[in-house]
Design a protein around this motif. Structure first.
Motif, PDB file in Angstrom:
ATOM      1  N   ALA A   1       0.879  -1.042   0.037  1.00  0.00           N
ATOM      2  CA  ALA A   1       0.099  -0.106   0.025  1.00  0.00           C
ATOM      3  C   ALA A   1       0.886   1.052  -0.077  1.00  0.00           C
ATOM      4  O   ALA A   1       1.958   1.302   0.569  1.00  0.00           O
ATOM      5  N   GLY A   2       0.366   2.316  -0.691  1.00  0.00           N
ATOM      6  CA  GLY A   2       1.129   3.520  -0.760  1.00  0.00           C
ATOM      7  C   GLY A   2       0.063   4.508  -1.321  1.00  0.00           C
ATOM      8  O   GLY A   2      -0.565   4.484  -2.155  1.00  0.00           O
ATOM      9  N   THR A   3      -0.076   5.846  -0.559  1.00  0.00           N
ATOM     10  CA  THR A   3      -0.802   6.699  -0.833  1.00  0.00           C
ATOM     11  C   THR A   3      -0.295   7.784  -1.894  1.00  0.00           C
ATOM     12  O   THR A   3      -1.044   8.712  -2.330  1.00  0.00           O
ATOM     13  N   GLY A   4       1.154   7.725  -2.057  1.00  0.00           N
ATOM     14  CA  GLY A   4       1.853   8.752  -2.745  1.00  0.00           C
ATOM     15  C   GLY A   4       2.185   9.789  -1.995  1.00  0.00           C
ATOM     16  O   GLY A   4       3.142  10.707  -2.098  1.00  0.00           O
ATOM     17  N   ASP A   5       2.065  10.046  -0.596  1.00  0.00           N
ATOM     18  CA  ASP A   5       2.259  10.786   0.356  1.00  0.00           C
ATOM     19  C   ASP A   5       2.726  10.182   1.562  1.00  0.00           C
ATOM     20  O   ASP A   5       2.109   9.660   2.083  1.00  0.00           O
TER      21      ASP A   5
ATOM     22  N   THR B   1       0.435   7.719   4.136  1.00  0.00           N
ATOM     23  CA  THR B   1       0.885   6.093   4.422  1.00  0.00           C
ATOM     24  C   THR B   1       1.067   5.984   5.701  1.00  0.00           C
ATOM     25  O   THR B   1       1.011   4.851   6.315  1.00  0.00           O
TER      26      THR B   1
ATOM     27  N   ASP C   1       4.604   1.638   0.830  1.00  0.00           N
ATOM     28  CA  ASP C   1       5.628   2.287  -0.228  1.00  0.00           C
ATOM     29  C   ASP C   1       5.286   3.937  -0.190  1.00  0.00           C
ATOM     30  O   ASP C   1       4.362   4.546  -0.438  1.00  0.00           O
TER      31      ASP C   1
ATOM     32  N   GLU D   1       6.617   6.372  -1.649  1.00  0.00           N
ATOM     33  CA  GLU D   1       6.967   7.064  -2.499  1.00  0.00           C
ATOM     34  C   GLU D   1       5.961   7.066  -3.676  1.00  0.00           C
ATOM     35  O   GLU D   1       5.575   8.034  -4.503  1.00  0.00           O
ATOM     36  N   ASN D   2       5.400   6.055  -3.979  1.00  0.00           N
ATOM     37  CA  ASN D   2       4.327   5.722  -5.049  1.00  0.00           C
ATOM     38  C   ASN D   2       3.003   5.588  -4.683  1.00  0.00           C
ATOM     39  O   ASN D   2       2.858   5.095  -3.397  1.00  0.00           O
ATOM     40  N   LYS D   3       2.006   5.824  -5.590  1.00  0.00           N
ATOM     41  CA  LYS D   3       0.639   5.529  -5.021  1.00  0.00           C
ATOM     42  C   LYS D   3       0.317   4.268  -5.456  1.00  0.00           C
ATOM     43  O   LYS D   3       0.177   4.010  -6.899  1.00  0.00           O
ATOM     44  N   VAL D   4       0.186   3.225  -4.743  1.00  0.00           N
ATOM     45  CA  VAL D   4      -0.054   1.684  -5.302  1.00  0.00           C
ATOM     46  C   VAL D   4      -0.932   1.195  -4.298  1.00  0.00           C
ATOM     47  O   VAL D   4      -0.961   1.325  -3.084  1.00  0.00           O
ATOM     48  N   MET D   5      -1.557  -0.025  -4.674  1.00  0.00           N
ATOM     49  CA  MET D   5      -2.439  -0.603  -3.881  1.00  0.00           C
ATOM     50  C   MET D   5      -2.476  -2.312  -4.337  1.00  0.00           C
ATOM     51  O   MET D   5      -3.161  -2.437  -5.543  1.00  0.00           O
TER      52      MET D   5
END
Length: 345
Positions: free
Chosen positions: A269-273, A277, A300, A302-306
């Motif tokens: 998981a990553g929100t980009g912020d 996160t 994560d 750095e990146n916005k990922v799920m």
């Protein structure tokens, strides 16, 4: 002869014993052999398709196997001793082929498109059998004449009716004219009184209906209040407390049996912020005492990922359900509570 009869009875007894033993063995297998299930899934919201899932259910050393796959045709397959018995994907294919056979292409349905009868007969007026063709101009003139004659006749009838009314009004009443006028006036007063009486009776009936409706509503409210009070007392009773304790015990037993033996969930998981996160990880930390090591979250920043993977494995026994149902059935408090809820006895 007697020896042969005894031999036949012996064979029949052996066959019946074998059948009975097979039935008992099958019953024990159904009750005590667990039904095993396995679930695998992986998902990525931005992927095509976003979710891949597979479910497999087996019983008695994979003698009976049921499989479900998505999105691979989203089909259900059933196998017995390794041989396919049911396959929804093949069923869909056969249905699609039958539909294609029923639908013929336009070339096979009639070749060249024939002109419709409306287009063929365009510009021609229908003629009656045995009637002579009438030119368009003559037909138009005849119609105009008929309309003029009809309007003239109607005007004549209207003028005659007006003349008759005028003559009737112009005729004097004679000696009985005053009597007829007084009688008509009294009839009007009588009709007015009857109308007032009818309106008054309708008003009284409406008041009675309103009174009946209000009384009915009050009775319903009173009945609802009595029901609420009764069931509140039931919930506060000792019978309900004991029945709830017994039901909760059996429910926990069933849930403990349904709980998967293996459960692994991996989430990236990553929100980009970084701040968002971090808040997500804090929420995961709050839930950790309840979910334990079953769920692992990788952040994560750095990146916005799920993304995520799921693997669940467990088993279910029919005997546990039957045992719980039997325990609830023989419990006196539960039967008494059911009678109280039905308000019987």
């Amino acid at each position: 002869m007697l020896h042969i009869l005894l031999l036949i009875l012996k064979i029949i007894g052996i066959v019946l014993a074998v059948l009975l033993g097979a039935a008992v063995l099958a019953l024990l297998c159904v009750l005590f052999v667990p039904i095993r299930y396995r679930i695998k899934a992986e998902g990525k919201p931005g992927g095509e398709p976003p979710v891949h899932a597979g479910i497999k259910v087996s019983w008695l050393l994979h003698i009976i196997t049921v499989m479900f796959a998505y999105p691979e045709a989203a089909c259900i397959r059933v196998k017995v001793f390794g041989f396919p018995v049911f396959d929804s994907s093949r069923k869909k294919e056969t249905e699609g082929k039958e539909k294609k056979k029923k639908k013929r292409p336009p070339e096979e349905q009639g070749g060249e498109s024939a002109e419709s009868p409306k287009e063929e007969n365009a510009g021609y007026e229908p003629l009656l059998i045995g009637a002579e063709p009438v030119p368009a101009d003559e037909g138009h003139e005849n119609a105009v004449k008929e309309e003029e004659e009809g309007t003239g006749g109607a005007e004549g009838i209207g003028e005659e009716a007006v003349r008759e009314e005028n003559t009737m009004e112009a005729e004097p009443d004679g000696e009985n004219g005053s009597g007829k006028g007084l009688r008509g006036f009294l009839n009007k007063i009588k009709a007015f009184c009857l109308a007032v009486k009818q309106c008054f009776l309708q008003f009284i009936a409406a008041l009675k209906n309103i009174e009946y409706t209000i009384g009915k509503i009050c009775d319903k409210i009173k009945g609802i209040a009595e029901h609420i009070q009764y069931y509140t007392e039931v919930l506060k009773s000792e019978t309900f407390r004991r029945a709830w304790t017994a039901s909760k015990k059996q429910l926990l037993r069933v849930l403990g049996m349904l709980k998967p033996r293996v459960c692994r969930v991996k989430v990236l998981a990553g929100t980009g912020d970084p701040a968002g996160t971090g808040q997500l990880l804090a929420f995961y930390g709050i839930l950790y005492p309840f979910i334990g090591n079953c769920v692992s979250v990788e952040a994560d920043f750095e990146n916005k990922v799920m993304e995520g993977d799921l693997f669940v494995k467990g088993r279910v026994r029919v005997f546990v359900f039957l045992l719980a149902a039997f325990q609830l059935f023989i419990n006196k408090n539960i039967r008494r509570l059911i009678k109280m809820l039905r308000r019987s006895g």
